[in-house]
Design a protein around this motif. Structure first.
Motif, PDB file in Angstrom:
ATOM      1  N   SER A   2       0.835  -1.213   0.000  1.00 58.97           N
ATOM      2  CA  SER A   2       0.000   0.000   0.000  1.00 58.97           C
ATOM      3  C   SER A   2       0.864   1.255   0.000  1.00 58.97           C
ATOM      4  CB  SER A   2      -0.925   0.010   1.220  1.00 58.97           C
ATOM      5  OG  SER A   2      -1.835  -1.063   1.193  1.00 58.97           O
ATOM      6  N   ALA A   3       1.884   1.275   0.849  1.00 57.40           N
ATOM      7  CA  ALA A   3       2.759   2.446   0.911  1.00 57.40           C
ATOM      8  C   ALA A   3       3.494   2.644  -0.407  1.00 57.40           C
ATOM      9  CB  ALA A   3       3.757   2.293   2.061  1.00 57.40           C
ATOM     10  N   ALA A   4       3.885   1.539  -1.044  1.00 59.30           N
ATOM     11  CA  ALA A   4       4.606   1.646  -2.311  1.00 59.30           C
ATOM     12  C   ALA A   4       3.733   2.269  -3.392  1.00 59.30           C
ATOM     13  CB  ALA A   4       5.093   0.269  -2.743  1.00 59.30           C
ATOM     14  N   PHE A   5       2.523   1.762  -3.556  1.00 60.80           N
ATOM     15  CA  PHE A   5       1.665   2.303  -4.614  1.00 60.80           C
ATOM     16  C   PHE A   5       1.201   3.714  -4.291  1.00 60.80           C
ATOM     17  CE2 PHE A   5       0.699  -2.301  -5.816  1.00 60.80           C
ATOM     18  CZ  PHE A   5       1.596  -2.273  -6.873  1.00 60.80           C
ATOM     19  N   THR A   6       0.968   4.003  -3.008  1.00 59.84           N
ATOM     20  CA  THR A   6       0.620   5.368  -2.613  1.00 59.84           C
ATOM     21  C   THR A   6       1.763   6.320  -2.952  1.00 59.84           C
ATOM     22  OG1 THR A   6      -0.819   4.595  -0.824  1.00 59.84           O
ATOM     23  CG2 THR A   6       0.002   6.852  -0.674  1.00 59.84           C
ATOM     24  N   GLY A   7       2.994   5.856  -2.776  1.00 64.95           N
ATOM     25  CA  GLY A   7       4.162   6.691  -3.029  1.00 64.95           C
ATOM     26  C   GLY A   7       4.612   6.721  -4.479  1.00 64.95           C
ATOM     27  N   GLY A   8       3.892   6.043  -5.370  1.00 64.03           N
ATOM     28  CA  GLY A   8       4.227   6.084  -6.785  1.00 64.03           C
ATOM     29  C   GLY A   8       5.364   5.176  -7.205  1.00 64.03           C
ATOM     30  N   VAL A   9       5.635   4.130  -6.428  1.00 64.20           N
ATOM     31  CA  VAL A   9       6.699   3.195  -6.789  1.00 64.20           C
ATOM     32  C   VAL A   9       6.357   2.527  -8.127  1.00 64.20           C
ATOM     33  CG1 VAL A   9       7.759   1.000  -6.133  1.00 64.20           C
ATOM     34  CG2 VAL A   9       7.503   2.815  -4.447  1.00 64.20           C
ATOM     35  N   GLU A  10       7.372   2.383  -8.962  1.00 69.48           N
ATOM     36  CA  GLU A  10       7.155   1.907 -10.330  1.00 69.48           C
ATOM     37  C   GLU A  10       6.767   0.435 -10.385  1.00 69.48           C
ATOM     38  OE1 GLU A  10       9.977   1.738 -14.246  1.00 69.48           O
ATOM     39  OE2 GLU A  10       9.924   3.604 -13.107  1.00 69.48           O
ATOM     40  N   ARG A  11       7.466  -0.395  -9.635  1.00 68.96           N
ATOM     41  CA  ARG A  11       7.086  -1.811  -9.577  1.00 68.96           C
ATOM     42  C   ARG A  11       7.402  -2.355  -8.197  1.00 68.96           C
ATOM     43  NH1 ARG A  11       8.313  -5.715 -14.465  1.00 68.96           N
ATOM     44  NH2 ARG A  11       6.526  -4.515 -15.263  1.00 68.96           N
ATOM     45  N   VAL A  12       6.540  -3.260  -7.759  1.00 72.88           N
ATOM     46  CA  VAL A  12       6.682  -3.939  -6.474  1.00 72.88           C
ATOM     47  C   VAL A  12       6.934  -5.415  -6.744  1.00 72.88           C
ATOM     48  CG1 VAL A  12       5.478  -4.629  -4.362  1.00 72.88           C
ATOM     49  CG2 VAL A  12       5.172  -2.311  -5.278  1.00 72.88           C
ATOM     50  N   VAL A  13       7.963  -5.964  -6.111  1.00 70.97           N
ATOM     51  CA  VAL A  13       8.252  -7.396  -6.199  1.00 70.97           C
ATOM     52  C   VAL A  13       8.100  -7.977  -4.801  1.00 70.97           C
ATOM     53  CG1 VAL A  13       9.919  -9.172  -6.863  1.00 70.97           C
ATOM     54  CG2 VAL A  13       9.864  -6.975  -8.095  1.00 70.97           C
ATOM     55  N   VAL A  14       7.214  -8.941  -4.652  1.00 70.08           N
ATOM     56  CA  VAL A  14       6.943  -9.558  -3.357  1.00 70.08           C
ATOM     57  C   VAL A  14       7.451 -10.995  -3.359  1.00 70.08           C
ATOM     58  CG1 VAL A  14       5.118 -10.376  -1.797  1.00 70.08           C
ATOM     59  CG2 VAL A  14       4.938  -8.107  -2.837  1.00 70.08           C
ATOM     60  N   THR A  15       8.211 -11.346  -2.329  1.00 69.31           N
ATOM     61  CA  THR A  15       8.660 -12.726  -2.185  1.00 69.31           C
ATOM     62  C   THR A  15       7.542 -13.551  -1.579  1.00 69.31           C
ATOM     63  OG1 THR A  15      10.888 -11.904  -1.706  1.00 69.31           O
ATOM     64  CG2 THR A  15      10.452 -14.234  -1.290  1.00 69.31           C
ATOM     65  N   SER A  16       7.009 -14.464  -2.363  1.00 69.17           N
ATOM     66  CA  SER A  16       6.014 -15.413  -1.856  1.00 69.17           C
ATOM     67  C   SER A  16       6.693 -16.767  -1.719  1.00 69.17           C
ATOM     68  CB  SER A  16       4.796 -15.454  -2.792  1.00 69.17           C
ATOM     69  OG  SER A  16       3.781 -16.287  -2.256  1.00 69.17           O
ATOM     70  N   SER A  17       6.060 -17.835  -2.145  1.00 65.81           N
ATOM     71  CA  SER A  17       6.626 -19.172  -1.971  1.00 65.81           C
ATOM     72  C   SER A  17       5.775 -20.177  -2.731  1.00 65.81           C
ATOM     73  CB  SER A  17       6.641 -19.542  -0.473  1.00 65.81           C
ATOM     74  OG  SER A  17       6.973 -20.902  -0.278  1.00 65.81           O
ATOM     75  N   ILE A  18       6.352 -21.330  -3.053  1.00 64.55           N
ATOM     76  CA  ILE A  18       5.509 -22.404  -3.579  1.00 64.55           C
ATOM     77  C   ILE A  18       4.567 -22.919  -2.492  1.00 64.55           C
ATOM     78  CG2 ILE A  18       7.195 -23.101  -5.337  1.00 64.55           C
ATOM     79  CD1 ILE A  18       7.669 -25.631  -3.584  1.00 64.55           C
ATOM     80  N   ALA A  19       4.833 -22.522  -1.239  1.00 63.29           N
ATOM     81  CA  ALA A  19       3.888 -22.850  -0.161  1.00 63.29           C
ATOM     82  C   ALA A  19       2.537 -22.192  -0.395  1.00 63.29           C
ATOM     83  CB  ALA A  19       4.457 -22.416   1.184  1.00 63.29           C
ATOM     84  N   ALA A  20       2.487 -21.151  -1.229  1.00 58.69           N
ATOM     85  CA  ALA A  20       1.222 -20.508  -1.575  1.00 58.69           C
ATOM     86  C   ALA A  20       0.560 -21.173  -2.775  1.00 58.69           C
ATOM     87  CB  ALA A  20       1.451 -19.031  -1.875  1.00 58.69           C
ATOM     88  N   ILE A  21       1.211 -22.205  -3.316  1.00 58.23           N
ATOM     89  CA  ILE A  21       0.747 -22.835  -4.558  1.00 58.23           C
ATOM     90  C   ILE A  21       0.386 -24.307  -4.388  1.00 58.23           C
ATOM     91  CG2 ILE A  21       1.563 -23.604  -6.850  1.00 58.23           C
ATOM     92  CD1 ILE A  21       3.091 -20.975  -7.069  1.00 58.23           C
ATOM     93  N   ALA A  22       1.278 -25.091  -3.766  1.00 64.41           N
ATOM     94  CA  ALA A  22       1.235 -26.549  -3.923  1.00 64.41           C
ATOM     95  C   ALA A  22       0.884 -27.331  -2.665  1.00 64.41           C
ATOM     96  CB  ALA A  22       2.588 -27.029  -4.460  1.00 64.41           C
ATOM     97  N   TYR A  23       0.193 -26.705  -1.721  1.00 60.58           N
ATOM     98  CA  TYR A  23      -0.109 -27.390  -0.467  1.00 60.58           C
ATOM     99  C   TYR A  23      -1.620 -27.512  -0.254  1.00 60.58           C
ATOM    100  CZ  TYR A  23       4.791 -27.193   0.839  1.00 60.58           C
ATOM    101  OH  TYR A  23       6.156 -27.388   0.852  1.00 60.58           O
ATOM    102  N   GLY A  24      -2.006 -28.539   0.507  1.00 62.31           N
ATOM    103  CA  GLY A  24      -3.408 -28.736   0.851  1.00 62.31           C
ATOM    104  C   GLY A  24      -4.247 -29.336  -0.258  1.00 62.31           C
ATOM    105  N   HIS A  25      -3.604 -29.925  -1.260  1.00 65.09           N
ATOM    106  CA  HIS A  25      -4.337 -30.524  -2.379  1.00 65.09           C
ATOM    107  C   HIS A  25      -4.516 -32.030  -2.159  1.00 65.09           C
ATOM    108  CE1 HIS A  25      -4.033 -26.771  -4.599  1.00 65.09           C
ATOM    109  NE2 HIS A  25      -2.735 -26.731  -4.314  1.00 65.09           N
TER     110      HIS A  25
END
Length: 343
Positions: free
Chosen positions: A113-136
């Motif tokens: 939120s702070a990045a987009f409010t401040g006009g940052v050009e691009r945001v890169v967020v570190t996620s994980s395959i833990a957000a993809i391949a679990y609980g199936h």
């Protein structure tokens, strides 16, 4: 935005991945503003990065807390790109899962939120395959960036849920700003590779335990392995690659079992890895040990699951092959030796 300096805010700069991201950014000529919970750690981070060849004249620090609003708007001043790397990561799950989920989600919300409010050009967020391949239910297929972990599954750990909810929060915030194309997420597997200092961290701890004999036989657990240098390179590439925005990017070289990791360590470093496990342990024994070893007990839901993920999106971002998983594990082990963290 073209008149903004090439300053990058890196949250979690004192961490394993954050440090490597900062190294690569500094090597490419960026000015790096690193966030720390306490500026008392700034000099140590500066010395660590300098020891690995960084020009720290272009390194600055700001105090930020994932659970507090103070300072985020000011931290974005003059920032062209955000690398949001900071997020809690543990092997032993907490009694209250919100101890992991809350800082992950709230920190992501504040940062993006702070990045987009401040006009940052691009945001890169570190996620994980833990957000993809679990609980199936079906692990016979290969998971892609179109997949999401199922948070309703009782087998999903607090860590996996924290990564899932944090990444979803990042996309929701981007959508609320109409800025989806200005966000990219990096979804790495288990990150190994060279440590930058004596802080073992969670990733180094796994290899350390394989080397020091505290895991006498290998549980039947498998992980998608990726080298930290590849993840850092992908994070940096995602800032400026025209096709990276609005997408998730899986970083994984190959799936390796703990036994395969141990074998790779023994082969490359026989003088150090003599106590690495030489056989696998029956699942019932692992569950029994897990009653007394919280780090193993927190991960028994992973027994027997082999999660294959499609790492082509990450390789396209890197424009080269990834470092082999065994090499990443050996690099971790060598740095543990260099830091005198294993005998």
């Amino acid at each position: 935005m073209s008149d903004q300096p090439d300053r990058v805010l890196v949250t979690g700069i004192s961490g394993f991945l954050g440090g490597h991201v900062a190294l690569q950014l500094l090597a490419q000529g960026y000015t790096v503003r690193g966030s720390l919970r306490s500026l008392e750690r700034a000099e140590k981070v500066r010395k660590t990065l300098a020891a690995h060849g960084a020009d720290t004249a272009r390194l600055e620090f700001v105090p930020l807390d994932l659970l507090a609003d103070k300072g985020w708007a000011e931290a974005m001043s003059g920032v062209r790109y955000l690398q949001h790397v900071a997020s809690p990561f543990v092997l032993e799950m907490p009694k209250d899962k919100n101890d992991l989920i809350r800082p992950a989600v709230e920190g992501t919300r504040r940062a993006v939120s702070a990045a987009f409010t401040g006009g940052v050009e691009r945001v890169v967020v570190t996620s994980s395959i833990a957000a993809i391949a679990y609980g199936h239910d079906d692990y016979s297929r290969t998971f892609t960036t179109a997949d999401w972990t199922n948070p309703d599954s009782p087998k999903v750990s607090a860590y996996a849920e924290s990564k899932l909810r944090a990444e979803r929060e990042a996309w929701a915030v981007a959508d609320s700003f109409g800025a989806r194309e200005r966000l990219a997420t990096i979804n790495p597997g288990a990150i190994l590779g060279p440590l930058l200092d004596e802080d073992v961290g969670t990733s180094g701890l796994l290899v350390q335990r394989l080397l020091n004999g505290s895991i006498p036989a290998a549980p039947k657990m498998s992980f998608s392995i990726i080298d930290v240098r590849d993840v850092a390179a992908a994070q940096v590439a995602a800032m400026t690659a025209p096709t990276a925005g609005g997408k998730r990017h899986i970083l994984a070289d190959r799936e390796m079992s703990l036994f395969e990791l141990a074998t790779a360590l023994r082969t490359a470093l026989p003088q150090v890895a003599g106590r690495a496990p030489r056989f696998e342990m029956p699942n019932w024994v692992v569950r029994l040990i897990g009653l007394f070893d919280p780090q193993i007990g927190s991960n028994t839901a992973e027994l027997g699951h082999v999660r294959r993920v499609d790492g082509n999106s990450g390789r396209l971002l890197l424009a080269r092959p990834t470092i082999p998983g065994p090499d990443a594990a050996v690099a971790t082990a060598r740095s543990l030796v260099d830091q005198r963290l294993v005998a």
